[in-house]
Design a protein around this motif. Structure first.
Motif, PDB file in Angstrom:
ATOM      1  N   GLY A  92      51.172  30.814  55.517  1.00 12.56           N
ATOM      2  CA  GLY A  92      50.354  29.893  56.003  1.00 12.56           C
ATOM      3  C   GLY A  92      49.079  29.444  55.541  1.00 12.56           C
ATOM      4  O   GLY A  92      48.143  28.902  56.255  1.00 12.56           O
ATOM      5  N   VAL A  93      48.667  30.375  54.898  1.00  9.86           N
ATOM      6  CA  VAL A  93      47.120  30.411  54.248  1.00  9.86           C
ATOM      7  C   VAL A  93      47.201  29.260  53.137  1.00  9.86           C
ATOM      8  O   VAL A  93      48.042  29.382  52.158  1.00  9.86           O
ATOM      9  CB  VAL A  93      46.689  31.700  53.631  1.00  9.86           C
ATOM     10  N   THR A  94      46.143  28.280  52.949  1.00 10.49           N
ATOM     11  CA  THR A  94      46.205  27.308  52.130  1.00 10.49           C
ATOM     12  C   THR A  94      45.603  27.773  50.880  1.00 10.49           C
ATOM     13  O   THR A  94      44.607  28.611  50.844  1.00 10.49           O
ATOM     14  CB  THR A  94      45.579  25.965  52.616  1.00 10.49           C
ATOM     15  N   ARG A  95      45.748  27.216  49.732  1.00  5.50           N
ATOM     16  CA  ARG A  95      45.154  27.464  48.388  1.00  5.50           C
ATOM     17  C   ARG A  95      43.654  27.181  48.699  1.00  5.50           C
ATOM     18  O   ARG A  95      42.920  28.022  48.281  1.00  5.50           O
ATOM     19  CB  ARG A  95      45.790  26.596  47.374  1.00  5.50           C
ATOM     20  N   GLU A  96      43.065  26.222  49.343  1.00  5.83           N
ATOM     21  CA  GLU A  96      41.616  25.929  49.535  1.00  5.83           C
ATOM     22  C   GLU A  96      41.042  27.211  50.273  1.00  5.83           C
ATOM     23  O   GLU A  96      40.245  27.806  49.990  1.00  5.83           O
ATOM     24  CB  GLU A  96      41.654  24.869  50.165  1.00  5.83           C
ATOM     25  N   GLU A  97      42.084  27.883  51.246  1.00  4.80           N
ATOM     26  CA  GLU A  97      41.176  29.059  52.031  1.00  4.80           C
ATOM     27  C   GLU A  97      41.455  30.224  51.125  1.00  4.80           C
ATOM     28  O   GLU A  97      40.323  31.074  51.262  1.00  4.80           O
ATOM     29  CB  GLU A  97      42.341  29.283  53.198  1.00  4.80           C
ATOM     30  N   VAL A  98      42.264  30.507  50.315  1.00  9.67           N
ATOM     31  CA  VAL A  98      42.390  31.347  49.235  1.00  9.67           C
ATOM     32  C   VAL A  98      41.001  31.462  48.540  1.00  9.67           C
ATOM     33  O   VAL A  98      40.424  32.579  48.270  1.00  9.67           O
ATOM     34  CB  VAL A  98      43.773  31.621  48.318  1.00  9.67           C
ATOM     35  N   PRO A 112      31.546  39.491  39.323  1.00 10.77           N
ATOM     36  CA  PRO A 112      32.906  39.880  38.374  1.00 10.77           C
ATOM     37  C   PRO A 112      34.038  40.130  39.465  1.00 10.77           C
ATOM     38  O   PRO A 112      34.967  39.672  38.825  1.00 10.77           O
ATOM     39  CB  PRO A 112      32.450  41.125  38.070  1.00 10.77           C
ATOM     40  N   ALA A 113      33.971  40.668  40.431  1.00 12.48           N
ATOM     41  CA  ALA A 113      35.018  40.782  41.299  1.00 12.48           C
ATOM     42  C   ALA A 113      35.555  39.467  41.495  1.00 12.48           C
ATOM     43  O   ALA A 113      37.039  39.281  41.663  1.00 12.48           O
ATOM     44  CB  ALA A 113      34.501  41.568  42.511  1.00 12.48           C
ATOM     45  N   CYS A 114      34.787  38.492  42.080  1.00 15.95           N
ATOM     46  CA  CYS A 114      34.914  37.079  42.361  1.00 15.95           C
ATOM     47  C   CYS A 114      35.827  36.454  41.190  1.00 15.95           C
ATOM     48  O   CYS A 114      36.976  35.832  41.420  1.00 15.95           O
ATOM     49  CB  CYS A 114      33.828  36.327  42.772  1.00 15.95           C
ATOM     50  N   MET A 115      35.214  36.581  39.832  1.00 17.91           N
ATOM     51  CA  MET A 115      35.845  36.088  38.682  1.00 17.91           C
ATOM     52  C   MET A 115      37.242  36.734  38.509  1.00 17.91           C
ATOM     53  O   MET A 115      38.287  35.769  38.160  1.00 17.91           O
ATOM     54  CB  MET A 115      34.996  36.136  37.579  1.00 17.91           C
ATOM     55  N   ASN A 116      37.514  38.115  38.839  1.00 16.28           N
ATOM     56  CA  ASN A 116      38.847  38.400  38.608  1.00 16.28           C
ATOM     57  C   ASN A 116      39.821  37.818  39.602  1.00 16.28           C
ATOM     58  O   ASN A 116      41.013  37.713  39.449  1.00 16.28           O
ATOM     59  CB  ASN A 116      38.746  40.038  38.820  1.00 16.28           C
ATOM     60  N   GLY A 117      39.063  37.735  40.784  1.00 14.52           N
ATOM     61  CA  GLY A 117      39.963  37.033  41.870  1.00 14.52           C
ATOM     62  C   GLY A 117      40.362  35.683  41.747  1.00 14.52           C
ATOM     63  O   GLY A 117      41.486  35.378  42.206  1.00 14.52           O
ATOM     64  N   VAL A 118      39.462  34.931  41.015  1.00 15.43           N
ATOM     65  CA  VAL A 118      39.740  33.432  40.513  1.00 15.43           C
ATOM     66  C   VAL A 118      40.926  33.669  39.573  1.00 15.43           C
ATOM     67  O   VAL A 118      41.780  32.724  39.695  1.00 15.43           O
ATOM     68  CB  VAL A 118      38.526  32.782  40.069  1.00 15.43           C
ATOM     69  N   ALA A 119      40.952  34.610  38.752  1.00 17.60           N
ATOM     70  CA  ALA A 119      41.921  34.668  37.726  1.00 17.60           C
ATOM     71  C   ALA A 119      43.439  35.051  38.365  1.00 17.60           C
ATOM     72  O   ALA A 119      44.392  34.400  37.953  1.00 17.60           O
ATOM     73  CB  ALA A 119      41.632  35.601  36.748  1.00 17.60           C
ATOM     74  N   ALA A 120      43.320  35.954  39.335  1.00 18.35           N
ATOM     75  CA  ALA A 120      44.493  36.303  39.877  1.00 18.35           C
ATOM     76  C   ALA A 120      44.976  35.189  40.757  1.00 18.35           C
ATOM     77  O   ALA A 120      46.178  34.883  40.743  1.00 18.35           O
ATOM     78  CB  ALA A 120      44.272  37.330  40.727  1.00 18.35           C
ATOM     79  N   ALA A 121      44.099  34.313  41.441  1.00 22.92           N
ATOM     80  CA  ALA A 121      44.494  33.280  42.267  1.00 22.92           C
ATOM     81  C   ALA A 121      45.336  32.114  41.491  1.00 22.92           C
ATOM     82  O   ALA A 121      46.295  31.523  41.832  1.00 22.92           O
ATOM     83  CB  ALA A 121      43.382  32.619  42.871  1.00 22.92           C
ATOM     84  N   ARG A 122      44.629  32.110  40.048  1.00 23.88           N
ATOM     85  CA  ARG A 122      45.280  30.806  39.011  1.00 23.88           C
ATOM     86  C   ARG A 122      46.820  31.362  38.743  1.00 23.88           C
ATOM     87  O   ARG A 122      47.742  30.604  38.732  1.00 23.88           O
ATOM     88  CB  ARG A 122      44.298  31.186  37.906  1.00 23.88           C
ATOM     89  N   ALA A 124      48.596  33.366  40.467  1.00 20.86           N
ATOM     90  CA  ALA A 124      49.518  33.375  41.764  1.00 20.86           C
ATOM     91  C   ALA A 124      49.902  32.085  42.069  1.00 20.86           C
ATOM     92  O   ALA A 124      51.201  31.654  42.201  1.00 20.86           O
ATOM     93  CB  ALA A 124      48.681  33.895  42.854  1.00 20.86           C
ATOM     94  N   PHE A 125      48.854  30.900  41.822  1.00 22.34           N
ATOM     95  CA  PHE A 125      49.195  29.585  42.057  1.00 22.34           C
ATOM     96  C   PHE A 125      50.417  29.048  41.232  1.00 22.34           C
ATOM     97  O   PHE A 125      51.186  28.314  41.474  1.00 22.34           O
ATOM     98  CB  PHE A 125      48.143  28.591  42.294  1.00 22.34           C
ATOM     99  N   ALA A 126      50.188  29.377  40.021  1.00 21.35           N
ATOM    100  CA  ALA A 126      51.047  29.059  38.850  1.00 21.35           C
ATOM    101  C   ALA A 126      52.428  29.480  39.217  1.00 21.35           C
ATOM    102  O   ALA A 126      53.447  29.003  38.999  1.00 21.35           O
ATOM    103  CB  ALA A 126      50.764  29.512  37.553  1.00 21.35           C
ATOM    104  N   ALA A 127      52.618  30.891  39.601  1.00 21.14           N
ATOM    105  CA  ALA A 127      53.802  31.343  39.868  1.00 21.14           C
ATOM    106  C   ALA A 127      54.482  30.800  41.269  1.00 21.14           C
ATOM    107  O   ALA A 127      55.738  30.544  40.975  1.00 21.14           O
ATOM    108  CB  ALA A 127      53.651  32.866  40.284  1.00 21.14           C
ATOM    109  N   LEU A 128      53.651  30.509  42.045  1.00 19.71           N
ATOM    110  CA  LEU A 128      54.145  29.663  43.304  1.00 19.71           C
ATOM    111  C   LEU A 128      54.858  28.241  42.982  1.00 19.71           C
ATOM    112  O   LEU A 128      55.562  27.715  43.271  1.00 19.71           O
ATOM    113  CB  LEU A 128      53.223  29.484  44.211  1.00 19.71           C
TER     114      LEU A 128
END
Lengths: 140, 128
Positions: A92-98, A112-122, A124-128
């Motif tokens: 139930g978490v939206t991509r915008e919230e992530v 840097p932690a944020c940028m690695n998080g952005v890459a992980a989100a990208r 994860a979204f592609a896998a979804l």
């Protein structure tokens, strides 16, 4: 109450919780842990998903938001971060919230932690998106 | 004693000051003697002894790394060392700006508080 009495339920609840986070996750995770030791799945998954995540005081959606924040800030578990971003979206978490969570971690854990998080989100979204195109796993 | 060890002790005195080194050496016991020798040779005799970059720059790097890794205990000592290395309070403030961006605001915040307190103690000691 001995460990032998509680073990089957504790593991079963953990596997049910894992499948709520992502369809088919319990089979993948147990295959990985069972290859190491018979007790591993019950000990590790039982602790994380039955003892802690299943507690009712915080709902699962909020717990996944917290987990994404913690894993982004730690930066030491990229595989788990990607899984929990997918799990967040599945609960139930939206991509915008992530994206907002990952951005907030730039303040507390550094850019840097944020940028690695952005890459992980990208990823994860592609896998979804790929799963959505293929249809749910296990339906052949 | 190796040349590197002797050079390390010399550099350590130049950077941290005689008073600090005398205190630290007096506290040396058989338990930490091998560790102290390791630090003298590696940290002071090799890294700080190199003239590849200036002592001022080494001060800034060291403070930024200590803060970024959360090793706050050694920040006051390295703030005091800036008297010898020539890093100014402005240099230190700029180093901690990098900490805020790359390692998070709370670590920079804590490091700045320690730096502020240490500068105040140094001024009070000068006045006294």
């Amino acid at each position: 109450m001995s460990a032998a009495e509680v073990t089957p339920d504790r593991l079963r609840h953990a596997l049910e919780m894992l499948d709520r986070l992502e369809d088919g996750a319990s089979a993948k995770v147990t295959a990985n842990l069972d290859a190491m030791s018979d007790d591993f799945a019950e000990i590790v998954l039982g602790f994380a998903f039955t003892d802690v995540l299943a507690r009712p005081a915080i709902d699962l959606r909020t717990r996944e938001m917290l987990t994404v924040a913690a894993l982004t800030a730690m930066g030491t578990a990229p595989g788990q971060l990607e899984f929990h971003i997918r799990a967040a979206c599945n609960t139930g978490v939206t991509r915008e919230e992530v994206v907002e969570i990952v951005l907030q971690m730039a303040v507390y854990a550094g850019v840097p932690a944020c940028m690695n998080g952005v890459a992980a989100a990208r990823r994860a979204f592609a896998a979804l998106d790929a799963t959505a195109e293929e249809g749910p796993s296990g339906t052949g | 004693m190796t040349d590197r060890h002797a050079r390390g002790q010399e550099v350590r005195r130049q950077v941290l000051g005689d008073a600090h080194v005398d205190r630290a050496d007096a506290a040396r016991t058989p338990l930490d003697a091998p560790f102290q020798d390791l630090i003298a040779e590696a940290a002071w005799g090799t890294v700080w002894a190199s003239d590849g970059i200036s002592r001022r720059e080494r001060s800034m790097l060291t403070l930024a790394l200590l803060a970024a890794c959360g090793n706050f205990d050694e920040i006051p000592m390295h703030i005091r060392a800036t008297r010898q290395t020539g890093a100014t309070p402005q240099d230190v403030a700029e180093a901690f700006q990098h900490v805020a961006i790359y390692a998070g605001v709370p670590r920079a915040n804590r490091a700045l508080a320690l730096a502020k307190r240490t500068y105040a103690e140094m001024e009070a000691e000068d006045d006294g």
